[in-house]
Structures are given as structure tokens and as C-alpha cells.
Write an enzyme that holds these catalytic residues in place. Structure first.
Site, PDB file in Angstrom:
ATOM      1  N   LYS A  22      32.004  40.035  37.527  1.00 21.05           N
ATOM      2  CA  LYS A  22      33.355  39.545  37.192  1.00 21.05           C
ATOM      3  C   LYS A  22      33.824  38.518  38.240  1.00 21.05           C
ATOM      4  O   LYS A  22      34.344  37.464  37.888  1.00 21.05           O
ATOM      5  CB  LYS A  22      34.325  40.741  37.170  1.00 21.05           C
ATOM      6  CG  LYS A  22      35.789  40.358  37.180  1.00 21.05           C
ATOM      7  CD  LYS A  22      36.690  41.575  37.194  1.00 21.05           C
ATOM      8  CE  LYS A  22      37.119  42.011  38.571  1.00 21.05           C
ATOM      9  NZ  LYS A  22      38.243  41.263  39.158  1.00 21.05           N
ATOM     10  N   ASN A  23      33.623  38.840  39.510  1.00 23.72           N
ATOM     11  CA  ASN A  23      34.147  37.964  40.567  1.00 23.72           C
ATOM     12  C   ASN A  23      33.372  36.660  40.697  1.00 23.72           C
ATOM     13  O   ASN A  23      33.804  35.758  41.414  1.00 23.72           O
ATOM     14  CB  ASN A  23      34.159  38.704  41.913  1.00 23.72           C
ATOM     15  CG  ASN A  23      35.270  39.736  41.962  1.00 23.72           C
ATOM     16  OD1 ASN A  23      36.092  39.810  41.040  1.00 23.72           O
ATOM     17  ND2 ASN A  23      35.303  40.540  43.021  1.00 23.72           N
ATOM     18  N   CYS A 116      50.090  41.835  44.030  1.00 26.19           N
ATOM     19  CA  CYS A 116      49.507  42.711  43.020  1.00 26.19           C
ATOM     20  C   CYS A 116      49.433  44.108  43.576  1.00 26.19           C
ATOM     21  O   CYS A 116      49.905  44.371  44.671  1.00 26.19           O
ATOM     22  CB  CYS A 116      48.156  42.209  42.563  1.00 26.19           C
ATOM     23  SG  CYS A 116      46.887  42.542  43.738  1.00 26.19           S
ATOM     24  N   ARG A 121      48.765  39.471  48.810  1.00 20.16           N
ATOM     25  CA  ARG A 121      47.792  38.430  48.462  1.00 20.16           C
ATOM     26  C   ARG A 121      48.420  37.035  48.338  1.00 20.16           C
ATOM     27  O   ARG A 121      48.455  36.440  47.263  1.00 20.16           O
ATOM     28  CB  ARG A 121      47.034  38.818  47.184  1.00 20.16           C
ATOM     29  CG  ARG A 121      46.360  40.163  47.324  1.00 20.16           C
ATOM     30  CD  ARG A 121      45.646  40.591  46.085  1.00 20.16           C
ATOM     31  NE  ARG A 121      44.291  40.076  46.010  1.00 20.16           N
ATOM     32  CZ  ARG A 121      43.452  40.378  45.032  1.00 20.16           C
ATOM     33  NH1 ARG A 121      43.839  41.179  44.063  1.00 20.16           N
ATOM     34  NH2 ARG A 121      42.229  39.900  45.009  1.00 20.16           N
ATOM     35  N   ASP A 306      36.149  46.349  47.834  1.00 17.57           N
ATOM     36  CA  ASP A 306      36.187  46.798  46.439  1.00 17.57           C
ATOM     37  C   ASP A 306      35.437  48.110  46.232  1.00 17.57           C
ATOM     38  O   ASP A 306      35.639  48.787  45.221  1.00 17.57           O
ATOM     39  CB  ASP A 306      35.593  45.715  45.512  1.00 17.57           C
ATOM     40  CG  ASP A 306      36.543  44.536  45.349  1.00 17.57           C
ATOM     41  OD1 ASP A 306      37.677  44.617  45.838  1.00 17.57           O
ATOM     42  OD2 ASP A 306      36.135  43.534  44.741  1.00 17.57           O
ATOM     43  N   ARG A 398      39.853  46.030  33.273  1.00 13.95           N
ATOM     44  CA  ARG A 398      39.863  44.689  33.866  1.00 13.95           C
ATOM     45  C   ARG A 398      38.514  44.347  34.496  1.00 13.95           C
ATOM     46  O   ARG A 398      38.148  43.184  34.606  1.00 13.95           O
ATOM     47  CB  ARG A 398      40.955  44.595  34.941  1.00 13.95           C
ATOM     48  CG  ARG A 398      42.373  44.588  34.366  1.00 13.95           C
ATOM     49  CD  ARG A 398      43.388  44.445  35.485  1.00 13.95           C
ATOM     50  NE  ARG A 398      42.899  43.455  36.431  1.00 13.95           N
ATOM     51  CZ  ARG A 398      43.206  43.420  37.713  1.00 13.95           C
ATOM     52  NH1 ARG A 398      44.010  44.316  38.224  1.00 13.95           N
ATOM     53  NH2 ARG A 398      42.714  42.491  38.503  1.00 13.95           N
TER      54      ARG A 398
END
Ligand code: UD1
Length: 420
Positions: A22-23, A116, A121, A306, A398
Site C-alpha cells: 500500500k505504501n 490523523c 503529522r 507500523d 484501509r
């Protein structure tokens, strides 16, 4: 909001195949704005963050199509002033659009992605970097927007912190043009290397990705391409944590040991058997894992932030006492209160460390509040006596394509409830 009902699982076994990270895919979708030709991205997972990013590209005039595991993006014409602000505010990664839009159009007006769940951030490093490349930046605090003008004209950027997003945004901003850009203090994550490889596949000239000094020699025009991103190392680490928590024998196809060095070191200290093979990694665990004294999250190649919640979830049932310290995001331990509902002995020590004493967990009703914290609740729930209901699955969606179904393929018993 949907929920996952997770039953206790005694063992996970079988094979799981990783999809693209995803990243890596999110900035690459934004980078498609750099060319007017079509780009085809292969091996993409269906994630809500990716859908939102594609919708942002569509809002500025791009043609997007998600077909099976392939994404097609064609930005023949781009309008920098029609961007969907609501979508931009929804996902943090929307900020990736700034660099490519400036590089292509010489102007951009975006909504600030805002804070978030895991921390504030800010995007000051992105904006300061763009200023160093000659872009004029105006922030409007009333509207919460940023307006930028000027084609990035090359130069020297010194990042005060190796921000992944800022490094990527600046690489994309510098990709078209005629001048040279040098980024000192760049982040070194595998996803940065992947973005550089993608840009070079489009014809760009990016050198040094994976080190802290990146040089981009602007290229007048980029062309279309077909590209497959690196496998998702965080999803790989999630399955490893799950095997550590409940035991079993799982082959993770596509996992790359080099991308996971710091995590593999921890899993081995926990007593897990980790075998790095040519096309993936096999993880085995029999019985209870051992505690690990101290883990500190750090930029790559350090232990990834993460995976912090996933590690803590596994350590909740380990033998002994562990300490985990978070240094990247100030609000990344909220899931700990949910683990306590399952009987976990996890104590916050100051604001950025937790002390975990391993013990048996029991089923409870818990609430996901962010992506990785939510996945951590699922991992912990696999070890809990009885059933656990994990609410807020939308957060997990997500970053994981059907996490419950994938774990079921390995022997878990997880049901998704659609709540009205
Ligand atoms: C990316 C990843 C995210 C991961 C993080 C750290 C994506 C889509 N997301 O996020 O999953 O957790 O890297 O590995 O790739 N910072 C500033 N000013 C800035 C930018 C960052 O102060 O302008 C701070 C952040 O608040 C944070 C730290 O720097 O404390 C690291 O952030 P950064 O590396 O930029 O993470 P992201 O790119 O947002």
C-alpha cells in the site's frame, strides 16, 4: 461500521501470498500525474485508501480503472484546481499529489491532509523542501489549504528528519524539469526505492534511493509504463506476529527478508523459526513465544512503527516482560486500552513506551481506532479464550484486503458482521 467476530485459534498453517505494498502504490498512483501516457500497475490490492487515491486522481481529470489486480491510470489532461478537498482531508496520503501536480502544471491548490488517528503529522518538511526548489508556498489557515506556484527548478534540499512522505513528494516534484535536485537526509524505506524504480521506468533519472542522498536529474518528458510494486512488508509482518501469537507454520510468499531485517531479528529473539527462502519467508512457532526486553521504533532500517502494534499484540501472550518504545508518532498506543479489555497486562510508561507482561487473554468487545492498531486487535483476539468482536473494520480495510478471510485460509475462524 462492520465488525469482525474472532474465535480463539490454536494454530495457523498454510500459505499466503502478498500483494503490492500500500505504501508503495499510493505515491506511485500520484506519480502517474507526471505523464500524459497510460500507466498500468499490477498486483494491486483492493484497499479503501487506494480507492480514495484513485478518486482524487479522477477529480483532477485523470482516467482511472481498477480491473482485477490491475490499476490503469491515464492523466492526459490535468486540472490542478478541481481537486476534491473532502477526499484530500480523508486520507493522509493525498499530500502525495502536491509534488507531481507542481511538476506537471507549475501550480497546485490542495487541502491540508490534517492530523490523523496516530498523531498530528504536519507537512512542513514537504513544504520547506518545495520552497528550496523555488516553489512559492502560501498556507491559508482559514480554509485549511495550501496554494503553491512555480515549476520546481531544482536545487538542494536538506531534510531535518528522514520523512518518508516528504522524500517521496520531493522526488516526484523534481522528476520533470531540466535541473538537478539533491535531497540530503532522505528516508531509506524500500517503498522509496520502489518509487525511484517506478519513476525511472517512466524515463526519469533518480539515483541513490535507499541511501540518505538522492539525486534527481530532471527529464523533460516522462512516458507510460507497466509496473509491479514491492510486496507489502507490513502485511508480511502482520502474519508473522499472528503466527508468533498463536503458533503454527505459515509460508508468506513474496516476503523479502532484507525489507524486514529489524522485525525478523525480534521474531527470532521471541523464539520463532524464521526461514528466508528464495520466493518468500516461512515462519514457525510451537508453544509460547518469549518476551523481548526492549524494542524501539525507528526510521528504516530500524524496527518499523507500523509493526509496533502487531508486535505488542503478539507479546501480550509471551512468557515474561517486554518493553516497546514508539519514537515516530505521538498517539500510537490508543489500541492498548482495547487490549486491556481482553485482559492484557499492558501499562503505558510515560507517553511513548509500554510494558507488557504476557498472560492469557479472554474475548471481549473492542474498537479499532486506526489501521495497524485495528489489525493488532485481530491478532490478539486470535489468542483470546472465547469470541472477540472487533468493531471499526473500516480502519483495517484501509490497509488489508479481507484480513479476516485471509486468516481463515490459514485456519482461523473469523466472521464479518455488516452492521446497519
Ligand atoms: C509513511 C507511511 C506510514 C509510516 C511512516 C513511517 C505511507 C503512505 N505511510 O508515513 O505508514 O508509519 O511513513 O514509517 O507511506 N513529520 C513532520 N513533518 C513533515 C513530515 C513528517 O514533522 O512534514 C514527522 C511525522 O509527524 C512523524 C515523522 O515525521 O512524526 C515520520 O513521518 P513520515 O516519515 O513523513 O511518515 P509518512 O510519510 O506520513
Amino acid at each position: 461500521m462492520d465488525a469482525l467476530v474472532v474465535s480463539k485459534c490454536n494454530r495457523l498453517s498454510g500459505k499466503i501470498k502478498l500483494y503490492g505494498a500500500k505504501n508503495a502504490i499510493l505515491p506511485i498512483i500520484a506519480a502517474c500525474v507526471l505523464t500524459s501516457d497510460e500507466v498500468q500497475l499490477c498486483g494491486c490490492p483492493h484497499l479503501s485508501d487506494i480507492d480514495d487515491m484513485l478518486a482524487i486522481i479522477a477529480s483532477i481529470g485523470g482516467n482511472v480503472r481498477f480491473d482485477g489486480e490491475q490499476i490503469f491510470v491515464c492523466c492526459k489532461a490535468v486540472n490542478p484546481y478541481t481537486i476534491d478537498y473532502a477526499l484530500m482531508r480523508k486520507i493522509r496520503s493525498s499530500v502525495f499529489i502536491l509534488g507531481p501536480l507542481l511538476s506537471r502544471c507549475g501550480e497546485a491548490e490542495i487541502a491540508l491532509p490534517g492530523g490523523c488517528e496516530i498523531g498530528q503529522r504536519p507537512i512542513d518538511l514537504h513544504l520547506d523542501g518545495l520552497k528550496s526548489l523555488g516553489v512559492s508556498v502560501q498556507e491559508c489557515s482559514q480554509k485549511n489549504t495550501v496554494s503553491c506556484k512555480g515549476l520546481p527548478r531544482g536545487g538542494i534540499v536538506k531534510l531535518k528528519y528522514p520523512s518518508v512522505g516528504a522524500t517521496e513528494n520531493l522526488m516526484m516534484a523534481a522528476a520533470i524539469g531540466t535541473k538537478k535536485t539533491v535531497i540530503y537526509g532522505a528516508a531509506k524505506e524500500p517503498e522509496i526505492v520502489d518509487l525511484a524504480m517506478f519513476l525511472n521506468t517512466l524515463g526519469a533519472r533518480v539515483f541513490g534511493a535507499g541511501t540518505d542522498l538522492i539525486v534527481v536529474e530532471g527529464k523533460g518528458r516522462l512516458h507510460g509504463a507497466r509496473y509491479r510494486s514491492v510486496p507489502d512488508r507490513i502485511v508480511a509482518g502482520t502474519y508473522m506476529a499472528a503466527v508468533g501469537a498463536v503458533g503454527g507454520d505459515v509460508y508468506i510468499e513474496g516476503a523479502i527478508g532484507d525489507h524486514l531485517d529489524a522485525a525478523l531479528h525480534k521474531f527470532r529473539l521471541m523464539g520463532m523459526d524464521i526461514m528466508e527462502e528464495q520466493r518468500g519467508i516461512r515462519v514457525r512457532q510451537n508453544g509460547r513465544i518469549k518476551a523481548v526486553k526492549q524494542t524501539v521504533t525507528l526510521p528504516y532500517p530500524g524496527f518499523p512503527t507500523d509493526l509496533q502494534p502487531l508486535l505488542v499484540a503478539a507479546l501480550c501472550s509471551a512468557e515474561g516482560e517486554s518493553v516497546v518504545t514508539e519514537t515516530l508518532f505521538e498517539n500510537r498506543f490508543r489500541y492498548v486500552y482495547q487490549l486491556e479489555r481482553m485482559g492484557a497486562d499492558v501499562i503505558l510508561d510515560g507517553c511513548n513506551s509500554v510494558i507488557i507482561k504476557g498472560r492469557s487473554l479472554y474475548g471481549a468487545e473492542v474498537y479499532a481506532q486506526d489501521l495497524r492498531g485495528g489489525a493488532a486487535l485481530v491478532v490478539a483476539a486470535l489468542t483470546a479464550e472465547g469470541q472477540t468482536t472487533v468493531n471499526g473494520v473500516e480502519y483495517i480495510d484501509r490497509g488489508y484486503q479481507s484480513l479476516g478471510d485471509e486468516l481463515n485460509l490459514l485456519g482461523a475462524n473469523i466472521k464479518r458482521l455488516t452492521l446497519q
